[in-house]
Design an enzyme around this catalytic site. Sequence first.
Site, mmCIF file in Angstrom:
data_model
loop_
_atom_site.group_PDB
_atom_site.id
_atom_site.type_symbol
_atom_site.label_atom_id
_atom_site.label_comp_id
_atom_site.label_asym_id
_atom_site.label_seq_id
_atom_site.Cartn_x
_atom_site.Cartn_y
_atom_site.Cartn_z
ATOM 1 N N TRP A 32 0.970 -1.184 -0.007
ATOM 2 C CA TRP A 32 -0.753 -0.218 0.235
ATOM 3 C C TRP A 32 1.201 1.554 0.215
ATOM 4 O O TRP A 32 0.051 2.419 -0.046
ATOM 5 C CB TRP A 32 -0.829 0.239 1.004
ATOM 6 C CG TRP A 32 -0.480 -0.093 2.669
ATOM 7 C CD1 TRP A 32 0.172 0.440 3.394
ATOM 8 C CD2 TRP A 32 -0.209 -1.446 3.100
ATOM 9 N NE1 TRP A 32 0.611 -0.278 4.238
ATOM 10 C CE2 TRP A 32 0.463 -1.580 4.104
ATOM 11 C CE3 TRP A 32 -0.678 -2.556 2.539
ATOM 12 C CZ2 TRP A 32 0.866 -2.943 4.908
ATOM 13 C CZ3 TRP A 32 -0.184 -4.197 3.912
ATOM 14 C CH2 TRP A 32 0.165 -3.791 4.874
ATOM 15 N N GLU A 51 -4.892 1.026 6.624
ATOM 16 C CA GLU A 51 -4.385 1.162 7.774
ATOM 17 C C GLU A 51 -5.688 0.878 9.580
ATOM 18 O O GLU A 51 -5.846 0.774 10.558
ATOM 19 C CB GLU A 51 -4.394 2.913 8.823
ATOM 20 C CG GLU A 51 -3.871 3.682 7.746
ATOM 21 C CD GLU A 51 -1.871 3.159 8.628
ATOM 22 O OE1 GLU A 51 -2.270 2.565 9.402
ATOM 23 O OE2 GLU A 51 -1.241 3.177 8.156
ATOM 24 N N THR A 57 -4.041 -6.463 13.302
ATOM 25 C CA THR A 57 -3.222 -6.859 12.966
ATOM 26 C C THR A 57 -2.576 -6.809 12.679
ATOM 27 O O THR A 57 -1.549 -5.635 12.345
ATOM 28 C CB THR A 57 -4.468 -8.028 11.929
ATOM 29 O OG1 THR A 57 -3.263 -9.452 11.530
ATOM 30 C CG2 THR A 57 -3.977 -7.132 10.189
ATOM 31 N N LEU A 94 -9.760 -11.838 10.405
ATOM 32 C CA LEU A 94 -9.553 -10.976 10.502
ATOM 33 C C LEU A 94 -10.170 -9.992 11.328
ATOM 34 O O LEU A 94 -9.768 -9.080 12.275
ATOM 35 C CB LEU A 94 -10.240 -8.816 9.539
ATOM 36 C CG LEU A 94 -8.128 -8.567 7.988
ATOM 37 C CD1 LEU A 94 -8.911 -7.874 7.134
ATOM 38 C CD2 LEU A 94 -7.185 -8.530 8.890
ATOM 39 N N GLY A 95 -11.812 -10.706 12.033
ATOM 40 C CA GLY A 95 -12.035 -10.539 13.271
ATOM 41 C C GLY A 95 -12.646 -9.069 12.821
ATOM 42 O O GLY A 95 -12.869 -8.362 12.224
ATOM 43 N N TYR A 96 -13.105 -8.958 14.480
ATOM 44 C CA TYR A 96 -14.027 -7.410 14.842
ATOM 45 C C TYR A 96 -14.712 -6.764 13.952
ATOM 46 O O TYR A 96 -14.642 -5.884 13.428
ATOM 47 C CB TYR A 96 -12.090 -5.905 15.365
ATOM 48 C CG TYR A 96 -11.952 -6.152 15.926
ATOM 49 C CD1 TYR A 96 -11.798 -7.714 17.141
ATOM 50 C CD2 TYR A 96 -10.454 -5.852 16.674
ATOM 51 C CE1 TYR A 96 -10.929 -7.824 18.194
ATOM 52 C CE2 TYR A 96 -9.531 -6.691 17.294
ATOM 53 C CZ TYR A 96 -9.919 -7.206 18.262
ATOM 54 O OH TYR A 96 -9.032 -8.052 19.245
ATOM 55 N N TYR A 134 -6.688 8.128 14.878
ATOM 56 C CA TYR A 134 -5.328 7.833 14.307
ATOM 57 C C TYR A 134 -5.434 7.521 13.094
ATOM 58 O O TYR A 134 -4.844 8.024 12.162
ATOM 59 C CB TYR A 134 -5.057 6.280 15.185
ATOM 60 C CG TYR A 134 -4.205 5.741 14.422
ATOM 61 C CD1 TYR A 134 -2.826 5.949 14.494
ATOM 62 C CD2 TYR A 134 -4.176 4.369 13.238
ATOM 63 C CE1 TYR A 134 -1.727 5.920 13.627
ATOM 64 C CE2 TYR A 134 -3.848 4.190 12.184
ATOM 65 C CZ TYR A 134 -2.106 4.755 12.501
ATOM 66 O OH TYR A 134 -1.398 3.837 11.931
ATOM 67 N N ASP A 152 0.402 5.543 17.503
ATOM 68 C CA ASP A 152 -0.347 4.418 17.527
ATOM 69 C C ASP A 152 1.251 3.674 18.061
ATOM 70 O O ASP A 152 1.724 4.826 18.866
ATOM 71 C CB ASP A 152 -0.474 3.538 16.009
ATOM 72 C CG ASP A 152 1.604 2.977 15.434
ATOM 73 O OD1 ASP A 152 2.189 3.805 15.840
ATOM 74 O OD2 ASP A 152 1.517 2.344 14.746
ATOM 75 N N CYS A 204 13.158 -0.650 17.161
ATOM 76 C CA CYS A 204 12.060 -0.153 18.368
ATOM 77 C C CYS A 204 11.385 -1.127 18.561
ATOM 78 O O CYS A 204 9.831 -0.676 19.510
ATOM 79 C CB CYS A 204 11.987 1.334 18.798
ATOM 80 S SG CYS A 204 12.041 1.651 19.836
ATOM 81 N N CYS A 211 18.710 -1.615 19.385
ATOM 82 C CA CYS A 211 19.608 -0.020 20.107
ATOM 83 C C CYS A 211 21.102 0.174 19.138
ATOM 84 O O CYS A 211 21.403 1.093 18.481
ATOM 85 C CB CYS A 211 19.724 0.551 21.288
ATOM 86 S SG CYS A 211 18.525 -0.061 22.315
ATOM 87 N N CYS A 220 18.384 8.976 22.583
ATOM 88 C CA CYS A 220 17.417 8.584 23.321
ATOM 89 C C CYS A 220 17.730 7.820 24.421
ATOM 90 O O CYS A 220 18.571 7.654 25.185
ATOM 91 C CB CYS A 220 17.318 6.605 22.751
ATOM 92 S SG CYS A 220 16.734 5.608 23.627
HETATM 93 S S1 SF4 Z 1 17.889 3.748 20.494
HETATM 94 FE FE1 SF4 Z 1 16.047 4.042 21.812
HETATM 95 S S2 SF4 Z 1 14.660 4.502 19.838
HETATM 96 FE FE2 SF4 Z 1 16.104 3.344 19.081
HETATM 97 S S3 SF4 Z 1 15.617 1.412 19.686
HETATM 98 FE FE3 SF4 Z 1 16.750 1.620 21.174
HETATM 99 S S4 SF4 Z 1 15.516 2.075 23.009
HETATM 100 FE FE4 SF4 Z 1 14.414 2.398 20.889
#
Ligand code: SF4
Length: 346
Positions: A32, A51, A57, A94-96, A134, A152, A204, A211, A220
């Site tokens: 998409w 979306e 899901t 897909l439910g709901y 959203y 989100d 993340c 990280c 961060c």
């Molecule tokens: S550095 Fe911070 S933002 Fe990046 S993956 Fe690690 S926790 Fe997430």
Amino acid sequence: MTVVARSASEDKDALRAALLGWYDAAARTLPWRAGPGSGTRTDPYRVWLSEVMLQQTTVPHATPYFLKFTERWPMVGDLAAAPDAELMAAWAGLGYYARARNLLACARAVASDHGGVFPDTEAGLRALPGVGAYTAAAVAAIAFDREANVVDGNVERVMARLSAVETPVPAARPELARLAGLLVTDQRPGDWAQALMDLGATVCRPKSPACLVCPVRDWCAGYASGAPERFPVKLKKADRPHRQGFAYVLRDGDGRVALVQRPAKGLLGGMMGLPTSDWGATPADSPPVEADWTDAGAIEHVFTHFSLTLSVRVATGQGEFVWTAEDAAAKALPTVFAKALTRGLA
Ligand code: SF4
């Protein structure tokens, strides 16, 4: 070694450049999506449809549905003209189902009130039936490159970690949305929204943030703290109130089980569920029909605001319900009821 994070909001331009650069190189290919920086905006119909599907899901689960829907109904007008039953059948799995009904209502409103063209502003999109804050923000940003704050669960997690927010969710949500909003500008807002989504989904990650390969690691505070996966802070189980209830697995002896549609408002609103008692401290056992009910044990489930022990009772009987094949029923149910059904059918 002590790691000190630069401030995400004060160093916003550098952080944005780092994340957008990463997105340009590493964006997920999704059916998409137009590629980053391609200059072509994605069809709002496709963005909207994806979306809505993705709210409940994962990308791998939603993708075949998305491909099936867009092949069968390539434009919003085609979807608007689909008979309700056909759309519901295509949505199965897909439910709901409340979402499927809203999907149809929205497609019909776009077709009849807007000449088949989606409104191109967040406010215009928000006014469509079934389009929440959203989805309106996501479509406005991704399809129309509007400066919208798209927040989100993935984005909340990234914000909680970037700023090491100690307030537990859900109370922290307004603060997380505010932090996300500080990073939105009128430069590439669609790519920015998708870059954050991709970062949350692929780097993340909830349990094991990667990280070491993260483009925004320098900013961060969660990473600097040494325990980024601690964020967003969640209430401990012991801090949640506990409720009890009964769930009833009524079978017709012919391979079907009784389901009910839950009221549109409230917890699990509009979804299919098993008949239940009230949920509380000492709820009364209140089966939906008279029958020879037997105990099948109990299941535990944790909601955001409370934990629940559901005692499962089973019987054979009849009544005014949505009778659904036992092997298909679990797929149409939210997790708490799927667990109870599995327990009841064991
Ligand atoms: S550095 Fe911070 S933002 Fe990046 S993956 Fe690690 S926790 Fe997430």
